[in-house]
Design a protein around this motif. Sequence first.
Motif, PDB file in Angstrom:
ATOM      1  N   HIS A  82       0.839  -1.215   0.000  1.00  0.00           N
ATOM      2  CA  HIS A  82       0.000   0.000   0.000  1.00  0.00           C
ATOM      3  C   HIS A  82       0.868   1.256   0.000  1.00  0.00           C
ATOM      4  N   ILE A  83       1.751   1.349  -0.969  1.00  0.00           N
ATOM      5  CA  ILE A  83       2.666   2.495  -1.047  1.00  0.00           C
ATOM      6  C   ILE A  83       1.980   3.620  -1.830  1.00  0.00           C
ATOM      7  N   SER A  84       1.670   4.705  -1.130  1.00  0.00           N
ATOM      8  CA  SER A  84       0.876   5.777  -1.746  1.00  0.00           C
ATOM      9  C   SER A  84       1.745   6.650  -2.658  1.00  0.00           C
ATOM     10  N   GLU A  85       1.050   7.466  -3.443  1.00  0.00           N
ATOM     11  CA  GLU A  85       1.729   8.419  -4.328  1.00  0.00           C
ATOM     12  C   GLU A  85       2.574   9.395  -3.487  1.00  0.00           C
ATOM     13  N   LYS A  86       2.003   9.840  -2.349  1.00  0.00           N
ATOM     14  CA  LYS A  86       2.747  10.754  -1.466  1.00  0.00           C
ATOM     15  C   LYS A  86       4.017  10.096  -0.937  1.00  0.00           C
ATOM     16  N   ALA A  87       3.893   8.828  -0.598  1.00  0.00           N
ATOM     17  CA  ALA A  87       5.069   8.113  -0.079  1.00  0.00           C
ATOM     18  C   ALA A  87       6.137   8.039  -1.159  1.00  0.00           C
ATOM     19  N   MET A  88       5.716   7.789  -2.386  1.00  0.00           N
ATOM     20  CA  MET A  88       6.676   7.732  -3.499  1.00  0.00           C
ATOM     21  C   MET A  88       7.360   9.092  -3.670  1.00  0.00           C
ATOM     22  N   THR A  89       6.569  10.170  -3.529  1.00  0.00           N
ATOM     23  CA  THR A  89       7.150  11.508  -3.674  1.00  0.00           C
ATOM     24  C   THR A  89       8.177  11.758  -2.570  1.00  0.00           C
ATOM     25  N   LEU A  90       7.835  11.408  -1.333  1.00  0.00           N
ATOM     26  CA  LEU A  90       8.795  11.611  -0.232  1.00  0.00           C
ATOM     27  C   LEU A  90      10.054  10.771  -0.458  1.00  0.00           C
ATOM     28  N   ALA A  91       9.845   9.535  -0.870  1.00  0.00           N
ATOM     29  CA  ALA A  91      10.992   8.650  -1.092  1.00  0.00           C
ATOM     30  C   ALA A  91      11.897   9.221  -2.183  1.00  0.00           C
ATOM     31  N   ARG A  92      11.276   9.689  -3.281  1.00  0.00           N
ATOM     32  CA  ARG A  92      12.080  10.233  -4.377  1.00  0.00           C
ATOM     33  C   ARG A  92      12.798  11.509  -3.962  1.00  0.00           C
ATOM     34  N   THR A  93      12.165  12.296  -3.076  1.00  0.00           N
ATOM     35  CA  THR A  93      12.754  13.575  -2.682  1.00  0.00           C
ATOM     36  C   THR A  93      13.867  13.398  -1.634  1.00  0.00           C
ATOM     37  N   PHE A  94      13.651  12.530  -0.648  1.00  0.00           N
ATOM     38  CA  PHE A  94      14.570  12.508   0.500  1.00  0.00           C
ATOM     39  C   PHE A  94      15.403  11.237   0.635  1.00  0.00           C
ATOM     40  N   TRP A  95      15.206  10.244  -0.208  1.00  0.00           N
ATOM     41  CA  TRP A  95      16.050   9.041  -0.196  1.00  0.00           C
ATOM     42  C   TRP A  95      17.035   9.108  -1.329  1.00  0.00           C
ATOM     43  N   PRO A  96      18.243   8.577  -1.159  1.00  0.00           N
ATOM     44  CA  PRO A  96      18.740   8.076   0.121  1.00  0.00           C
ATOM     45  C   PRO A  96      18.963   9.215   1.108  1.00  0.00           C
ATOM     46  N   GLY A  97      18.648   8.986   2.388  1.00  0.00           N
ATOM     47  CA  GLY A  97      18.822  10.023   3.380  1.00  0.00           C
ATOM     48  C   GLY A  97      18.127   9.727   4.687  1.00  0.00           C
ATOM     49  N   PRO A  98      18.157  10.719   5.604  1.00  0.00           N
ATOM     50  CA  PRO A  98      17.755  10.476   6.995  1.00  0.00           C
ATOM     51  C   PRO A  98      16.245  10.529   7.234  1.00  0.00           C
ATOM     52  N   MET A  99      15.487   9.760   6.456  1.00  0.00           N
ATOM     53  CA  MET A  99      14.031   9.707   6.616  1.00  0.00           C
ATOM     54  C   MET A  99      13.573   8.248   6.604  1.00  0.00           C
ATOM     55  N   THR A 100      12.713   7.899   7.569  1.00  0.00           N
ATOM     56  CA  THR A 100      12.141   6.556   7.670  1.00  0.00           C
ATOM     57  C   THR A 100      10.647   6.659   7.440  1.00  0.00           C
ATOM     58  N   LEU A 101      10.097   5.793   6.594  1.00  0.00           N
ATOM     59  CA  LEU A 101       8.659   5.805   6.315  1.00  0.00           C
ATOM     60  C   LEU A 101       8.019   4.533   6.862  1.00  0.00           C
ATOM     61  N   ILE A 102       6.818   4.682   7.431  1.00  0.00           N
ATOM     62  CA  ILE A 102       6.071   3.528   7.952  1.00  0.00           C
ATOM     63  C   ILE A 102       4.981   3.136   6.949  1.00  0.00           C
ATOM     64  N   PHE A 103       4.966   1.822   6.621  1.00  0.00           N
ATOM     65  CA  PHE A 103       3.978   1.272   5.681  1.00  0.00           C
ATOM     66  C   PHE A 103       3.323   0.033   6.290  1.00  0.00           C
ATOM     67  N   ASP A 104       2.256  -0.459   5.645  1.00  0.00           N
ATOM     68  CA  ASP A 104       1.801  -1.814   5.952  1.00  0.00           C
ATOM     69  C   ASP A 104       2.920  -2.751   5.515  1.00  0.00           C
ATOM     70  N   LYS A 105       3.128  -3.833   6.269  1.00  0.00           N
ATOM     71  CA  LYS A 105       4.249  -4.707   5.927  1.00  0.00           C
ATOM     72  C   LYS A 105       3.835  -5.795   4.950  1.00  0.00           C
ATOM     73  N   GLN A 106       4.803  -6.320   4.237  1.00  0.00           N
ATOM     74  CA  GLN A 106       4.588  -7.518   3.430  1.00  0.00           C
ATOM     75  C   GLN A 106       4.664  -8.733   4.351  1.00  0.00           C
ATOM     76  N   PRO A 107       3.942  -9.804   4.014  1.00  0.00           N
ATOM     77  CA  PRO A 107       3.942 -10.986   4.894  1.00  0.00           C
ATOM     78  C   PRO A 107       5.345 -11.567   5.115  1.00  0.00           C
ATOM     79  N   GLU A 108       6.263 -11.356   4.165  1.00  0.00           N
ATOM     80  CA  GLU A 108       7.619 -11.903   4.291  1.00  0.00           C
ATOM     81  C   GLU A 108       8.393 -11.291   5.459  1.00  0.00           C
ATOM     82  N   VAL A 109       7.981 -10.090   5.874  1.00  0.00           N
ATOM     83  CA  VAL A 109       8.707  -9.449   6.982  1.00  0.00           C
ATOM     84  C   VAL A 109       8.170 -10.027   8.286  1.00  0.00           C
TER      85      VAL A 109
END
Length: 354
Positions: A82-109
């Motif tokens: 469930h990776i939202s458009e906003k999450a993609m924007t934050l990831a593209r803007t601030f990764w790699p870097g000092p930001m951690t995002l919380i998502f629903d997890k995949q069952p493998e985790v």
Amino acid sequence: MNTKHVTMTMEDLRSPQMQEACEILQQGGLVAFPTETVYGLGGDALNPDSSRKIYGAKGRPSDNPLIVHIADMESLPRVASHISEKAMTLARTFWPGPMTLIFDKQPEVPLETTGGLETVAVRMPSHPIAQELIRQSGVYVAAPSANASGRPSPTRASHVAEDLDGRIDMIIDGDSLKDTSIGLESTIVDMTVEPPMILRPGYITREMLEGAVGTVEVDPAIENRTRTGNRVAKAPGMKYRHYAPKGQMTIVEGPQEKVVDTINDLVREKKALGCKVAVIATSETAGLYQCELVRCAGSRQVKGSIAAGLYDILREMDHLGAEFIFAESFQDDALGTAIMNRMIKAAGYHLIQV
Ligand code: TXA
Ligand code: MG
């Protein structure tokens, strides 16, 4: 356990030592490594045994989830859903870097990695050693800060050794690549709610996040200034006593001149009782204190210098044997929010207004 200590520079990113570190991770062992925020204690995020070992080595409560570190965007949907458009924007803007995002997890985790939660914290670090370790091992690296639970996060390899020597397989010393070091843990943003919510302040400020995706809220518990601050933090780790030196620390807040006078009075009072006292000052004020142990956190003009030096100074307070520590406060804006958040916890909420 015998902990192997290795030192890496930019020339060692493809060395046999790096190879060995990767093999340790692949086999379920633990490697402490530098990131641009603080040192992390890494293990295989998909291996429940590795995560259990991480909790054991740190003495960390097992309901306090770990951050999963990745090295490329293709890895994100492998651990998060469930990776939202906003999450993609934050990831593209601030990764790699000092930001951690919380998502629903995949069952493998496994739930061992997420402290029993159905959500997962993900970060892509920018530090070259961290990146190469993740990339070359092919492992998604679960890594909390590499300190013993409750102690200040490590910003040098020696801090890691102090807390974890003999408890983990390897410590990678990357101190020589430190010039980019931030010194405070990443900003955590919960992307499972709308609008997104900051659960832990850090170098990436609310203003920066809002510049990319519009409104971002802040977990009200972050603004707690008292222990009984009524609000329970949403990041499980934020509720624990943290970053704390052994001595009793007090923050004094107010106009600079009054702060200096008050701290000098308090120092005199404690010294008269025969106590060992230290002051955490800034380069602007360090000369104004009548105390043998004054440590300068950095310049008020350069908040980054204070963030970078804070944890080292908190640890030094223990080495000095300071029984009472008096610290100046910092304006609660931008990076100052993150600095004050950590300092108030280190002080166990002892805060005096003058
Ligand atoms: O800069 C950093 O983030 C460093 C480096 C090593 O990457 N890591 C770090 O990890 O600070 P740690 O474990 O010390 O802090 C992780 C924080 C804890 O407060 C934890 O409760 C929170 O992240 N957290 C992790 N997973 C979460 C989740 N699913 N929901 C809410 N909070 C979560
Ligand atoms: Mg930590």
